[in-house]
Design an enzyme around this catalytic site. Sequence first.
Site, short mmCIF file in Angstrom:
data_model
loop_
_atom_site.label_atom_id
_atom_site.label_comp_id
_atom_site.label_asym_id
_atom_site.label_seq_id
_atom_site.Cartn_x
_atom_site.Cartn_y
_atom_site.Cartn_z
N CYS A 37 -31.36 33.48 38.10
CA CYS A 37 -32.34 34.37 38.36
C CYS A 37 -32.15 35.88 38.10
O CYS A 37 -30.92 36.22 37.83
CB CYS A 37 -32.89 34.44 40.09
SG CYS A 37 -34.18 35.46 40.41
N ASP A 64 -32.75 38.44 39.39
CA ASP A 64 -32.61 39.34 40.67
C ASP A 64 -31.32 40.20 40.41
O ASP A 64 -30.35 39.63 40.18
CB ASP A 64 -32.57 38.36 41.84
CG ASP A 64 -32.52 39.15 43.01
OD1 ASP A 64 -31.73 40.01 43.22
OD2 ASP A 64 -33.38 38.95 43.93
N ARG A 100 -29.28 41.16 42.60
CA ARG A 100 -28.30 40.86 43.19
C ARG A 100 -27.52 39.48 42.87
O ARG A 100 -26.53 39.10 43.84
CB ARG A 100 -28.68 40.78 44.93
CG ARG A 100 -29.41 41.91 45.20
CD ARG A 100 -30.20 41.80 46.39
NE ARG A 100 -31.25 40.76 46.30
CZ ARG A 100 -32.10 40.57 46.83
NH1 ARG A 100 -32.34 40.76 48.32
NH2 ARG A 100 -33.33 39.41 46.66
N HIS A 124 -31.01 31.20 44.18
CA HIS A 124 -30.45 31.96 45.25
C HIS A 124 -31.53 32.01 46.24
O HIS A 124 -32.85 31.73 46.11
CB HIS A 124 -30.28 33.40 45.02
CG HIS A 124 -31.40 34.31 44.52
ND1 HIS A 124 -31.67 35.07 45.41
CD2 HIS A 124 -32.00 34.15 43.39
CE1 HIS A 124 -32.85 35.91 44.79
NE2 HIS A 124 -33.16 35.34 43.53
N CYS A 129 -35.27 33.86 47.13
CA CYS A 129 -35.74 34.21 45.92
C CYS A 129 -37.06 34.73 45.89
O CYS A 129 -37.99 34.01 46.31
CB CYS A 129 -35.68 33.03 44.97
SG CYS A 129 -36.04 33.65 43.18
ZN ZN Z 1 -34.66 35.05 42.49
#
Ligand code: ZN
Length: 233
Positions: A64, A66, A68, A120, A123
């Site tokens: 992803c 993202d 993090r 994750h 998400c």
């Molecule tokens: Zn995500």
Amino acid sequence: MENQQKRQSRETKNISVGHDLHQFDYSDLLRWNKQWVAETLAEDPDYFKKLSKGQNPPILWIGCADSRVPANQITGTNPGDIFVHRNIANMVIHTDMNMLSVLDYAVSVLRVKHVIVCGHYGCGGVLAAMSHKQFGLIDNWLRHIKDVYRTHSDELEKIADETERRMRLVELNVIENVYNLCKTSTLQNAWKQGHELSVHGWVYSLETGIINDLNVSFNSDEKLGSVFKFDAK
Ligand code: ZN
């Protein structure tokens, strides 16, 4: 003294947690880059010389976007170890030329041994897909996750707890994208040619940092639905 310096530099670089983002200037990144180069060269003067000779990563990571969930940091690996493709909600969409090009290059040229789809929990893409809200262009991308929901709606709607249902959809989305990988001609041809290649589905926990292996690994197209199987070229 050295530890104190390292601790200070870590705190300074933690720009989005516990710091006022308005205090952050993008030029800080360039300053930290020079600092990182100096620290790296102090440990290994030939580090960049060696890395610049070429890459031979054994792993392709589809994760992803993202901020993090950075592939190298969470797996304790280094530059050169993992070939990475990231998009919103770690999707494998069969019309996505970007993903297909990365996959084909990683498998056919770099000859990676493993392809990992890593989602994750928590998400944002999956949460948005479960809602009825419009977010703009991204709604077309998230539609693929709504399709995963529809495919598994019997299982998902039996889960009373909203958080647990979201977590399960994150897992099912990874599993479906592992299947999507197996359906590609790139993987099927690689397996036909005897390339030792495995595909895996993982989910990372933002709360604990631990990766959950969903045990959906494949190293052949044996279990693929007949309609998806291609003949040898
Ligand atoms: Zn995500």
